[in-house]
Design a protein around this motif. Structure first.
Motif, PDB file in Angstrom:
ATOM      1  N   ARG A  14     -82.394  86.773  31.299  1.00  0.00           N
ATOM      2  CA  ARG A  14     -82.102  85.770  30.455  1.00  0.00           C
ATOM      3  C   ARG A  14     -82.118  84.552  31.526  1.00  0.00           C
ATOM      4  O   ARG A  14     -82.016  84.478  32.663  1.00  0.00           O
ATOM      5  CB  ARG A  14     -80.954  85.729  29.654  1.00  0.00           C
ATOM      6  CG  ARG A  14     -79.734  85.696  30.355  1.00  0.00           C
ATOM      7  CD  ARG A  14     -78.273  85.851  29.544  1.00  0.00           C
ATOM      8  NE  ARG A  14     -76.868  85.825  30.294  1.00  0.00           N
ATOM      9  CZ  ARG A  14     -76.187  85.063  30.217  1.00  0.00           C
ATOM     10  NH1 ARG A  14     -76.363  84.179  29.444  1.00  0.00           N
ATOM     11  NH2 ARG A  14     -75.065  85.246  30.808  1.00  0.00           N
ATOM     12  N   PRO A  50     -86.134  86.244  28.704  1.00  0.00           N
ATOM     13  CA  PRO A  50     -85.751  86.033  27.386  1.00  0.00           C
ATOM     14  C   PRO A  50     -84.964  84.590  27.454  1.00  0.00           C
ATOM     15  O   PRO A  50     -84.233  84.196  28.362  1.00  0.00           O
ATOM     16  CB  PRO A  50     -84.691  87.000  27.100  1.00  0.00           C
ATOM     17  CG  PRO A  50     -85.258  88.077  28.092  1.00  0.00           C
ATOM     18  CD  PRO A  50     -85.902  87.589  29.249  1.00  0.00           C
ATOM     19  N   PRO A  55     -77.349  91.440  22.326  1.00  0.00           N
ATOM     20  CA  PRO A  55     -78.301  92.722  21.956  1.00  0.00           C
ATOM     21  C   PRO A  55     -79.476  92.872  21.806  1.00  0.00           C
ATOM     22  O   PRO A  55     -80.087  93.826  21.877  1.00  0.00           O
ATOM     23  CB  PRO A  55     -77.613  92.941  20.489  1.00  0.00           C
ATOM     24  CG  PRO A  55     -76.462  92.093  20.478  1.00  0.00           C
ATOM     25  CD  PRO A  55     -76.704  90.949  21.320  1.00  0.00           C
ATOM     26  N   GLU A  56     -80.332  91.704  21.646  1.00  0.00           N
ATOM     27  CA  GLU A  56     -81.716  91.811  21.510  1.00  0.00           C
ATOM     28  C   GLU A  56     -82.451  91.487  22.991  1.00  0.00           C
ATOM     29  O   GLU A  56     -83.691  91.201  23.244  1.00  0.00           O
ATOM     30  CB  GLU A  56     -82.360  90.541  20.822  1.00  0.00           C
ATOM     31  CG  GLU A  56     -81.956  90.672  19.288  1.00  0.00           C
ATOM     32  CD  GLU A  56     -82.229  91.880  18.831  1.00  0.00           C
ATOM     33  OE1 GLU A  56     -83.407  92.308  18.960  1.00  0.00           O
ATOM     34  OE2 GLU A  56     -81.423  92.588  17.934  1.00  0.00           O
ATOM     35  N   THR A  57     -81.545  91.387  24.116  1.00  0.00           N
ATOM     36  CA  THR A  57     -82.105  91.052  25.486  1.00  0.00           C
ATOM     37  C   THR A  57     -83.273  92.177  25.909  1.00  0.00           C
ATOM     38  O   THR A  57     -84.241  91.727  26.272  1.00  0.00           O
ATOM     39  CB  THR A  57     -81.181  91.166  26.381  1.00  0.00           C
ATOM     40  OG1 THR A  57     -80.221  90.062  26.102  1.00  0.00           O
ATOM     41  CG2 THR A  57     -81.573  90.760  27.860  1.00  0.00           C
ATOM     42  N   GLU A  58     -82.933  93.317  25.815  1.00  0.00           N
ATOM     43  CA  GLU A  58     -83.812  94.420  26.099  1.00  0.00           C
ATOM     44  C   GLU A  58     -85.164  94.313  25.509  1.00  0.00           C
ATOM     45  O   GLU A  58     -86.252  94.167  26.167  1.00  0.00           O
ATOM     46  CB  GLU A  58     -83.209  95.725  25.849  1.00  0.00           C
ATOM     47  CG  GLU A  58     -83.940  97.026  26.336  1.00  0.00           C
ATOM     48  CD  GLU A  58     -83.535  98.329  26.171  1.00  0.00           C
ATOM     49  OE1 GLU A  58     -83.987  99.187  26.560  1.00  0.00           O
ATOM     50  OE2 GLU A  58     -82.404  98.282  25.671  1.00  0.00           O
ATOM     51  N   VAL A  59     -85.128  93.946  24.126  1.00  0.00           N
ATOM     52  CA  VAL A  59     -86.325  94.019  23.257  1.00  0.00           C
ATOM     53  C   VAL A  59     -87.185  92.778  23.784  1.00  0.00           C
ATOM     54  O   VAL A  59     -88.354  92.618  23.991  1.00  0.00           O
ATOM     55  CB  VAL A  59     -85.849  94.053  21.830  1.00  0.00           C
ATOM     56  CG1 VAL A  59     -87.332  93.642  20.919  1.00  0.00           C
ATOM     57  CG2 VAL A  59     -85.420  95.454  21.249  1.00  0.00           C
ATOM     58  N   ASN A  60     -86.438  91.768  23.910  1.00  0.00           N
ATOM     59  CA  ASN A  60     -86.943  90.421  24.165  1.00  0.00           C
ATOM     60  C   ASN A  60     -87.430  90.490  25.592  1.00  0.00           C
ATOM     61  O   ASN A  60     -88.838  89.940  25.847  1.00  0.00           O
ATOM     62  CB  ASN A  60     -86.299  89.381  24.184  1.00  0.00           C
ATOM     63  CG  ASN A  60     -85.469  88.891  22.966  1.00  0.00           C
ATOM     64  OD1 ASN A  60     -86.332  89.249  21.676  1.00  0.00           O
ATOM     65  ND2 ASN A  60     -84.528  88.168  22.541  1.00  0.00           N
ATOM     66  N   GLN A  61     -87.187  90.987  26.282  1.00  0.00           N
ATOM     67  CA  GLN A  61     -87.541  91.079  27.967  1.00  0.00           C
ATOM     68  C   GLN A  61     -88.947  91.983  27.851  1.00  0.00           C
ATOM     69  O   GLN A  61     -89.820  91.697  28.467  1.00  0.00           O
ATOM     70  CB  GLN A  61     -86.536  91.665  28.909  1.00  0.00           C
ATOM     71  CG  GLN A  61     -87.057  91.630  30.127  1.00  0.00           C
ATOM     72  CD  GLN A  61     -86.044  92.426  31.243  1.00  0.00           C
ATOM     73  OE1 GLN A  61     -86.085  93.643  30.865  1.00  0.00           O
ATOM     74  NE2 GLN A  61     -85.607  91.964  32.107  1.00  0.00           N
ATOM     75  N   LYS A  63     -91.228  92.385  25.429  1.00  0.00           N
ATOM     76  CA  LYS A  63     -92.097  91.855  24.599  1.00  0.00           C
ATOM     77  C   LYS A  63     -92.682  90.962  25.681  1.00  0.00           C
ATOM     78  O   LYS A  63     -93.966  90.831  25.691  1.00  0.00           O
ATOM     79  CB  LYS A  63     -91.711  91.154  23.623  1.00  0.00           C
ATOM     80  CG  LYS A  63     -92.566  90.083  23.016  1.00  0.00           C
ATOM     81  CD  LYS A  63     -93.669  90.773  22.280  1.00  0.00           C
ATOM     82  CE  LYS A  63     -94.511  90.111  21.430  1.00  0.00           C
ATOM     83  NZ  LYS A  63     -95.212  88.925  22.123  1.00  0.00           N
TER      84      LYS A  63
END
Length: 652
Positions: A14, A50, A55-61, A63
């Motif tokens: 992040r 990110p 919780p959304e860190t993995e998904v955002n990274q 992307k």
């Protein structure tokens, strides 16, 4: 001509964190410097990730990395990835590799992936350092708690803390560790939670900077809990400011700036090798970054203690060891003198046994001068003890060993040049010859050493530091010859070792050659075991003694044990079998006397009593399971004893 440009993407977990902003600074500053160095080439750091954690860190990274692969941010020449979760990280690295984009990981690794290198802290070592700093701050112990976040790197970090404190007086509270999930506010509030649930807690160890990123809450906590020690992971600028204000006991920090610079350097190195058609400069490599300690030193530090390394009560260990050796040697010498006319002792030559007992006593007495240091005696007395040690050791050893060597050497001489096998005597002159040679060589060396350059006792200092890095000196006593005199002590020591150790090797070879000789009372077997014990003690003990020269107590213990084992092994192996054979002889003699007159006694045609027999040792030469003489009869067996005893039952 177009200007060559390199763009390297650095993807953190992040970007809304001071820690990751330091990584960005390192990356961008290094790119600017490389641009100047490689002009007209241009190097760019593309720092993108990110916007926040959670919780959304993995998904955002994921992307963002996919967009980098698809060229949304423009073409890139390499990528550095801070892995959020290892499975998704391996998948992203595989896709980047398929697109011929070299990948390194930083801060958090993805082992068993196609990444070329990991750049970052050894997180377990960092955790151990946090624990060590707590012990440095307070070694008295108490209860502690840990605050952590997710991720493999953080897990390794708090495992390292536990490892460092495992055998200490510190005990982890039941609800530790608390997981803040990387949320700074939650981490700061969890500090209060640990105190509320554990009123007697003595230390809190956040393994990352999270709670200190909320300075107001952190300061309120420290003001309310001044007795709680805080050792925090990371050493960001904001943390250092708080520490300077007295709001932390210690920081154990990573160097995120270094991670950013290393990432650019390694990716540029890979891309240039690819352009030149060369092999990759590294694969599956690890480039560790350093970590730093910042510790607030209290004003009420305990006074430093100077370690003089005196032997103290350990000398009683030496006294006990010598007492046992003295009792054994004097006891068996008395036994030999009292039983000197007994056939068993007379055949083994009482003078040989008395000489062996005296040698063991002298060798064992080497322990006494080893107990001297200037904590109990004057420096002059210690110097005398220093010089007495090689005298006692050399004379005792040569006395013991010449007796053992003569036995084995005599047996082999007869065995390899047989003329008459009826009766063989190991004469006293056979013992005196090697004793004279060894003693003369030892005496000449010892006299030269004592006269020219004697050993003197000196107390030397070895520099060290205490747990607060205060320089102190640890002192140890050592026996040294003056190096400015005619020769130092080392040559004399080497000469003594050569004089005494070469015969040990020769004797063990002789003992091996005599392994098939069957001798009355099995003397060859026990003499061989005795010489082997001396050889083993020398081989094992010498390297240890050399390594412990600056550690007086361990050195004294090891030297005492080696002398004790050597002395007791020799005297017990030589004397205990004779005690057994003596008792057996007396029991059989008593049985013979109780037999009826009709019992047949071998050798009565020449009735010579055992007491009238000449001194000497009878033996026979037998190839016992010799692979080169299988199936052959024994070379020779001795005649039966003139007074061979047959039991009453057998005679009937």
């Amino acid at each position: 001509m177009s200007t060559k440009s390199y763009t390297f993407a650095v993807v953190p977990k992040r970007i809304n964190s001071p820690y990751w902003q330091v990584v960005k600074s390192g990356c961008e500053i290094r790119a600017k410097r490389l641009t100047k160095m490689l002009a007209p080439a241009n190097v760019t750091c593309l720092f993108v990730g990110p916007s926040k954690g959670g919780p959304e860190t993995e998904v955002n990274q994921k992307k963002i990395v996919e967009d980098l692969i698809d060229g949304v941010y423009g073409p890139i020449d390499g990528l550095a990835l801070a892995v959020v979760e290892q499975p998704s990280g391996r998948e992203l690295i595989a896709r980047l590799t398929q697109k011929d984009i070299p990948v390194v990981t930083f801060d958090t690794d993805a082992p068993n992936s196609q990444r070329l290198a990991y750049i970052g802290t050894d997180n377990k070592a960092m955790g151990r350092e946090i624990g060590r700093v707590l012990l440095q701050t307070n070694s008295d112990g108490g209860k502690f708690g840990i605050i952590r976040a997710g991720g493999k790197n953080i897990q390794e970090r708090y495992e390292g803390v536990r490892e460092a404190l495992l055998n200490s007086k510190w005990e982890e509270v039941a609800n530790s560790p608390l997981d803040c999930g990387g949320n700074s506010t939650l981490a700061a509030l969890q500090m209060f939670e640990l105190v509320e649930t554990n009123p007697d807690i003595g230390a809190i160890l956040p393994v990352g900077a999270w709670p200190m990123n909320e300075p107001n809450i952190w300061q309120n906590f420290v003001d309310d809990n001044r007795d709680v020690i805080t050792v925090c992971g990371d050493s960001l600028d904001g943390q250092i400011v708080l520490m300077k204000m007295g709001y932390a006991n210690a920081l154990v920090g990573q160097l995120p700036f270094q991670m950013g610079t290393f990432a650019i350097d390694r990716l540029l190195e890979v891309r240039k090798s690819q352009e030149a058609g060369m092999e990759l400069p590294f694969e599956n490599a690890i480039f560790p970054t350093s970590f730093v300690n910042l510790v607030n030193i209290p004003q009420d530090l305990p006074p430093m203690t100077i370690d003089m390394n005196y032997l103290g009560d350990w000398v009683f260990f030496g006294y006990i060891a010598f007492s046992i050796i003295a009792l054994l040697s004097l006891g068996f010498a008395t036994f030999t003198f009292v039983k000197r006319k007994h056939p068993t002792i007379r055949k083994s030559q009482p003078k040989f046994l008395l000489m062996l007992s005296a040698g063991v006593l002298i060798l064992g007495s080497t322990i006494i001068p080893l107990t001297f240091d200037d904590g109990r005696y004057s420096t002059q007395a210690c110097s005398i003890a220093c010089m007495a040690t090689p005298w006692l050791a050399s004379i005792g050893f040569s006395t013991v060993f010449s007796a053992l060597f003569s036995k084995i050497w005599r047996l082999n001489k007869i065995f390899h040049n047989p003329k008459s096998f009826e009766r063989i005597k190991v004469m006293e002159k056979d013992v005196i010859a090697p004793f004279a040679v060894l003693s003369t060589a030892n005496l000449i060396t010892l006299i030269c050493w004592t006269v020219i350059n004697p050993l003197v006792y000196e107390r030397k200092a070895s520099a060290g530091t205490d747990q607060w890095n205060r320089v102190y000196q640890s002192f140890y006593g050592e026996c040294l010859s003056r190096t400015d005199a005619a020769g130092a002590g080392l040559p004399y020591s080497i000469i003594l070792w050569v004089i005494n150790f070469i015969p040990v090797i020769v004797a063990n070879v002789q003992a091996y050659q005599a392994r098939f000789i069957s001798v009355e009372f099995q003397e060859s077997k026990y003499v061989a075991l005795a010489t082997a014990s001396i050889f083993q003690a020398t081989i094992i003990g010498l390297p240890i003694v050399l390594l412990l020269q600056q550690q007086p107590v361990p050195l004294f213990v090891v030297e005492t044990i080696l002398i004790f084992i050597t002395c007791t092994a020799v005297i017990l192996l030589i004397f205990m079998p004779k005690v057994g054979y003596l008792r057996m002889y007396d029991a059989e003699k008593k049985e013979r006397q109780n037999c009826h007159n009709g019992v047949h006694i071998h050798g009565l045609s020449n009735p010579q009593t055992a007491e009238q027999k000449p001194q000497g040792v009878r033996f026979s030469f037998m190839k016992q399971q010799d692979p080169d003489h299988r199936g052959e009869p024994p070379l020779h067996q001795s005649q039966a004893d003139d007074n061979e005893i047959i039991s009453c039952n057998e005679s009937r």
